[in-house]
Write an enzyme that holds these catalytic residues in place. Structure first.
Site, PDB file in Angstrom:
ATOM      1  CD  GLU A   1       7.844   0.385   7.253  1.00  0.00           C
ATOM      2  OE1 GLU A   1       7.523   0.903   8.122  1.00  0.00           O
ATOM      3  OE2 GLU A   1       8.271   0.603   6.055  1.00  0.00           O
TER       4      GLU A   1
ATOM      5  CG  ASP B   1       5.822   8.836   2.245  1.00  0.00           C
ATOM      6  OD1 ASP B   1       6.833   8.172   2.932  1.00  0.00           O
ATOM      7  OD2 ASP B   1       5.367   8.006   0.955  1.00  0.00           O
TER       8      ASP B   1
END
Length: 322
Positions: free
Chosen positions: A210, A63
């Site tokens: 992340e 995304d």
């Protein structure tokens, strides 16, 4: 020693795709790409003689497309209509990338295609199930779900139960949490390990981490019979860990230069319409993959952990309850 003996035991739903390591330090690579012409450039990069056997395991349609190609400031969608648009847009991208991958990659070395469930699709298990079904119908081999708590874990459980390989995204999750590095204290690191176990137990077959501290990345990536394969983003290096690379970032300079972004970018965003071509993508991706496999990228992030804390985190078994 043979590759069979030195390789970590990376098994499960992703096993057909995962790199058979030639050495203990070899990384599996995940590449974020969004459009068919980008896949053309990536495939061209991998035809270089020294990269023909490079360990590109995964291509992800993420995304982040909304921020890179469309110039939005966030991946968060503010209204129901916007969330519907985001899902439909990403399904269309998966169709385009699937077609390009089938055209450009020769089996059995075709990476698996991972689709990122966008904002709004993990509000409840039914929404996640419906979105995952659309992605699978569009050609995705697996899906990724950002996990911040029990609600998203239930989504992982529901989607994984259908048999569709499901990866959990931990640490900084752009749809759910603000910017900041995770695992920068021992207690925070231990909670990340617990979250990884919960994702595994919910049925996740892999992790994307992340902006976690490098010791957390290293501990999660260490070979373990009860562990999961890991791809890391802005989380430093791990001997056995997979690395995520963003094709756009390899070519296009960020608006605000950051030391952890790829050093290969040569193109300003304003010049993308005319200059962001498969040939330039191939040239820049060759360089970034070479730097990554040589150990020059990514850089180790700065940390607030002292040596004793880092050693405790790195030495922890994250896959077993202590």
């Amino acid at each position: 020693m043979s590759a069979e003996l030195t390789a970590p035991p990376r098994t499960g739903a992703l096993a057909p795709y995962l790199w058979r390591h030639e050495s203990p330090a070899q990384l599996g690579l995940k590449i974020n790409a969004y459009r068919g012409y980008e896949i053309e450039g990536l495939a061209k990069a991998l035809r270089a003689p020294d990269l023909v056997d490079s360990p590109v395991e995964c291509v992800m349609v993420g995304d982040s497309y909304f921020m890179t190609h469309l110039g939005r400031s966030t991946t968060v969608m503010s209204r129901a209509a916007e969330r519907d648009w985001a899902l439909s847009t990403m399904v269309g991208l998966v169709v385009e990338v699937r077609e390009a991958m089938d055209r450009e990659f020769a089996r059995p070395r075709t990476p698996f295609l991972l689709a990122d469930l966008p904002d709004g699709t993990t509000a409840d298990p039914a929404a996640a199930h419906a979105a995952a079904a659309r992605f699978a119908g569009a050609g995705a081999d697996a899906v990724k779900i950002e996990v911040g708590g029990p609600d998203q874990l239930r989504c992982v459980e529901t989607v994984a139960a259908t048999g569709l390989p499901t990866l959990a995204h931990l640490g900084y999750t752009p749809q759910l949490t603000g910017l900041g590095r995770h695992g920068e204290a021992v207690d925070d690191a231990l909670e990340l390990f617990a979250q990884a176990r919960r994702a595994r137990d919910a049925g996740a077959c892999g992790l994307i981490v992340e902006m976690v501290s490098e010791p957390v990345n290293q501990a999660l990536s260490r070979p373990h019979p009860a562990g999961l394969p890991v791809y890391s983003v802005f989380s430093g290096r791990a001997r056995w860990g997979g690395q995520s690379l963003n094709l756009w970032d390899a070519v296009v300079r960020p608006a605000k230069q950051g030391r952890y972004f790829p050093p290969t970018a040569t193109l300003d965003a304003a010049d993308v319409p005319g200059a962001y071509t498969p040939d330039l993508i191939a040239d820049r991706m060759r360089e970034l993959i070479r730097l990554t496999l040589a150990g020059w990228f990514p850089l180790s992030p700065r940390t607030a952990l002292d040596a004793r804390q880092a050693a405790r985190i790195t030495g922890t078994d994250p896959w077993s309850v202590s």
